[in-house]
Design a protein around this motif. Sequence first.
Motif, mmCIF file in Angstrom:
data_model
loop_
_atom_site.group_PDB
_atom_site.id
_atom_site.type_symbol
_atom_site.label_atom_id
_atom_site.label_comp_id
_atom_site.label_asym_id
_atom_site.label_seq_id
_atom_site.Cartn_x
_atom_site.Cartn_y
_atom_site.Cartn_z
ATOM 1 N N LYS A 291 0.824 -1.205 0.000
ATOM 2 C CA LYS A 291 0.000 0.000 0.000
ATOM 3 C C LYS A 291 0.864 1.262 0.000
ATOM 4 O O LYS A 291 0.588 2.228 -0.706
ATOM 5 C CB LYS A 291 -0.901 0.016 1.225
ATOM 6 C CG LYS A 291 -2.032 -0.980 1.201
ATOM 7 C CD LYS A 291 -2.741 -1.025 2.551
ATOM 8 C CE LYS A 291 -2.999 0.361 3.071
ATOM 9 N NZ LYS A 291 -3.536 0.338 4.458
ATOM 10 N N SER A 292 1.917 1.252 0.815
ATOM 11 C CA SER A 292 2.778 2.432 0.926
ATOM 12 C C SER A 292 3.505 2.714 -0.378
ATOM 13 O O SER A 292 3.693 3.875 -0.754
ATOM 14 C CB SER A 292 3.785 2.235 2.060
ATOM 15 O OG SER A 292 3.136 2.047 3.303
ATOM 16 N N ILE A 293 3.924 1.663 -1.078
ATOM 17 C CA ILE A 293 4.622 1.846 -2.353
ATOM 18 C C ILE A 293 3.702 2.480 -3.389
ATOM 19 O O ILE A 293 4.112 3.366 -4.143
ATOM 20 C CB ILE A 293 5.173 0.492 -2.854
ATOM 21 C CG1 ILE A 293 6.321 0.027 -1.959
ATOM 22 C CG2 ILE A 293 5.658 0.607 -4.303
ATOM 23 C CD1 ILE A 293 6.836 -1.356 -2.279
ATOM 24 N N ILE A 294 2.437 2.043 -3.415
ATOM 25 C CA ILE A 294 1.475 2.654 -4.336
ATOM 26 C C ILE A 294 1.301 4.139 -4.014
ATOM 27 O O ILE A 294 1.296 4.992 -4.910
ATOM 28 C CB ILE A 294 0.129 1.926 -4.265
ATOM 29 C CG1 ILE A 294 0.259 0.511 -4.837
ATOM 30 C CG2 ILE A 294 -0.947 2.702 -5.030
ATOM 31 C CD1 ILE A 294 -1.019 -0.292 -4.790
ATOM 32 N N GLY A 295 1.179 4.466 -2.734
ATOM 33 C CA GLY A 295 1.054 5.868 -2.337
ATOM 34 C C GLY A 295 2.270 6.684 -2.721
ATOM 35 O O GLY A 295 2.144 7.817 -3.200
ATOM 36 N N LEU A 296 3.463 6.115 -2.542
ATOM 37 C CA LEU A 296 4.692 6.816 -2.908
ATOM 38 C C LEU A 296 4.759 7.084 -4.404
ATOM 39 O O LEU A 296 5.112 8.194 -4.835
ATOM 40 C CB LEU A 296 5.910 5.989 -2.468
ATOM 41 C CG LEU A 296 7.289 6.531 -2.862
ATOM 42 C CD1 LEU A 296 7.538 7.895 -2.228
ATOM 43 C CD2 LEU A 296 8.386 5.549 -2.477
ATOM 44 N N LEU A 297 4.413 6.086 -5.205
ATOM 45 C CA LEU A 297 4.439 6.256 -6.659
ATOM 46 C C LEU A 297 3.435 7.330 -7.104
ATOM 47 O O LEU A 297 3.744 8.137 -7.997
ATOM 48 C CB LEU A 297 4.125 4.929 -7.344
ATOM 49 C CG LEU A 297 5.165 3.815 -7.164
ATOM 50 C CD1 LEU A 297 4.679 2.519 -7.816
ATOM 51 C CD2 LEU A 297 6.514 4.219 -7.766
ATOM 52 N N LEU A 298 2.269 7.355 -6.486
ATOM 53 C CA LEU A 298 1.270 8.368 -6.841
ATOM 54 C C LEU A 298 1.745 9.770 -6.465
ATOM 55 O O LEU A 298 1.538 10.721 -7.227
ATOM 56 C CB LEU A 298 -0.051 8.062 -6.138
ATOM 57 C CG LEU A 298 -0.830 6.846 -6.658
ATOM 58 C CD1 LEU A 298 -2.034 6.564 -5.772
ATOM 59 C CD2 LEU A 298 -1.278 7.063 -8.091
ATOM 60 N N VAL A 299 2.392 9.909 -5.318
ATOM 61 C CA VAL A 299 2.896 11.219 -4.896
ATOM 62 C C VAL A 299 3.974 11.704 -5.850
ATOM 63 O O VAL A 299 3.983 12.871 -6.277
ATOM 64 C CB VAL A 299 3.435 11.141 -3.451
ATOM 65 C CG1 VAL A 299 4.246 12.388 -3.116
ATOM 66 C CG2 VAL A 299 2.292 10.991 -2.475
ATOM 67 N N VAL A 300 4.909 10.820 -6.207
ATOM 68 C CA VAL A 300 5.993 11.205 -7.121
ATOM 69 C C VAL A 300 5.431 11.600 -8.484
ATOM 70 O O VAL A 300 5.836 12.614 -9.069
ATOM 71 C CB VAL A 300 7.003 10.046 -7.259
ATOM 72 C CG1 VAL A 300 8.030 10.355 -8.338
ATOM 73 C CG2 VAL A 300 7.716 9.807 -5.925
ATOM 74 N N ALA A 301 4.473 10.801 -8.995
ATOM 75 C CA ALA A 301 3.902 11.096 -10.304
ATOM 76 C C ALA A 301 3.114 12.406 -10.279
ATOM 77 O O ALA A 301 3.251 13.239 -11.188
ATOM 78 C CB ALA A 301 2.990 9.942 -10.740
ATOM 79 N N ALA A 302 2.306 12.615 -9.240
ATOM 80 C CA ALA A 302 1.526 13.851 -9.152
ATOM 81 C C ALA A 302 2.423 15.065 -8.971
ATOM 82 O O ALA A 302 2.159 16.130 -9.544
ATOM 83 C CB ALA A 302 0.536 13.749 -7.991
ATOM 84 N N ASN A 303 3.479 14.915 -8.199
ATOM 85 C CA ASN A 303 4.398 16.040 -8.003
ATOM 86 C C ASN A 303 5.107 16.401 -9.308
ATOM 87 O O ASN A 303 5.304 17.588 -9.618
ATOM 88 C CB ASN A 303 5.421 15.678 -6.926
ATOM 89 C CG ASN A 303 6.249 16.870 -6.486
ATOM 90 O OD1 ASN A 303 5.805 17.717 -5.723
ATOM 91 N ND2 ASN A 303 7.480 16.941 -6.989
#
Length: 315
Positions: A291-303
């Motif tokens: 779950k945390s990895i998915i959240g990290l990838l979404l944050v990096v992509a959105a940023n």
Amino acid sequence: MKARPTSTEQGGRNGSRFLKTLIRDKWLYLMLFPGVFYFLLFKYGPMYGLIIAFQNFQPVLGVSGSEFVGFRHFTRLFTEPMFWTLFRNTLILAVYNIVFFFPAPILLALLLNEVRMKFFKNTVQMLIYIPHFISWPVVVGLCYVLFTINGGIVNEIIIGLGGNELNVLMNESAFRPMIVAQQIWKEVGWGTIIFLAALAGVNVELYESARMDGASRWRQMYHITLPAIRSTIIILFILRLGSFMDSGFEQIFLMVNALNRNVGEVFDTYVYSVGLIGGQFSYSTAVGLFKSIIGLLLVVAANRLAKLWDEEGVY
């Protein structure tokens, strides 16, 4: 010709400059210390425990003595018959929260910002802040009191008006809307605080100029207010994506029952049943890390998208 300073000399100058700044602003750094200490202790410190996701962790042996098994727990997760059900339910609730819950505090803050009667505005703010301080067991208890078929207030009114009772709490199709509605009722008022603070910094002369040009209140909101808080909205949206897969264990756990479990079982409740009740600590840690990895990838992509659109990201 003057010789360029060596890396050692440059490092000494930087260190001296930092020390002078530290002494000059010592009280500011002292105020910063509790927050830094909190994140180091409760956010970064526990990351050491993620190693058990790659071990067959035994509490008696500890982290250093447990057997290393590599990606075995992740393989089990992805081949678990429940995986796609859990993933679908968690993803749908996450999308519902982004689509319906995230814009709600923004819209409410914009409406409150248009209120000119200070007493009325303060009263409304106080009333919508109160639900934030109510715990989830109380919120779910209120929901049961309202919608239960055994004497629920809503069903009593419907029956009194000649209608048929609604079994909302046991209905799969009503589960997700009810979860989102509860979150909006409980947290929408508290979420307006940041946006109202951002709106307080908008230059009032812009509104005066717009009024002189004949702009209506809606045009002022669209062309002045929204652009003024756009960066705040984007930053909060990026941060919200970091917890995209977190559905809220306590609320979901209390609302799930035997008849709506097919749409209500999410990763958070699964980790509880498998990890804490079943004692499979390594496997449940692997689920949490996924779950945390998915959240990290979404944050990096959105940023990165925010940077491409010339907006200020979180880093």
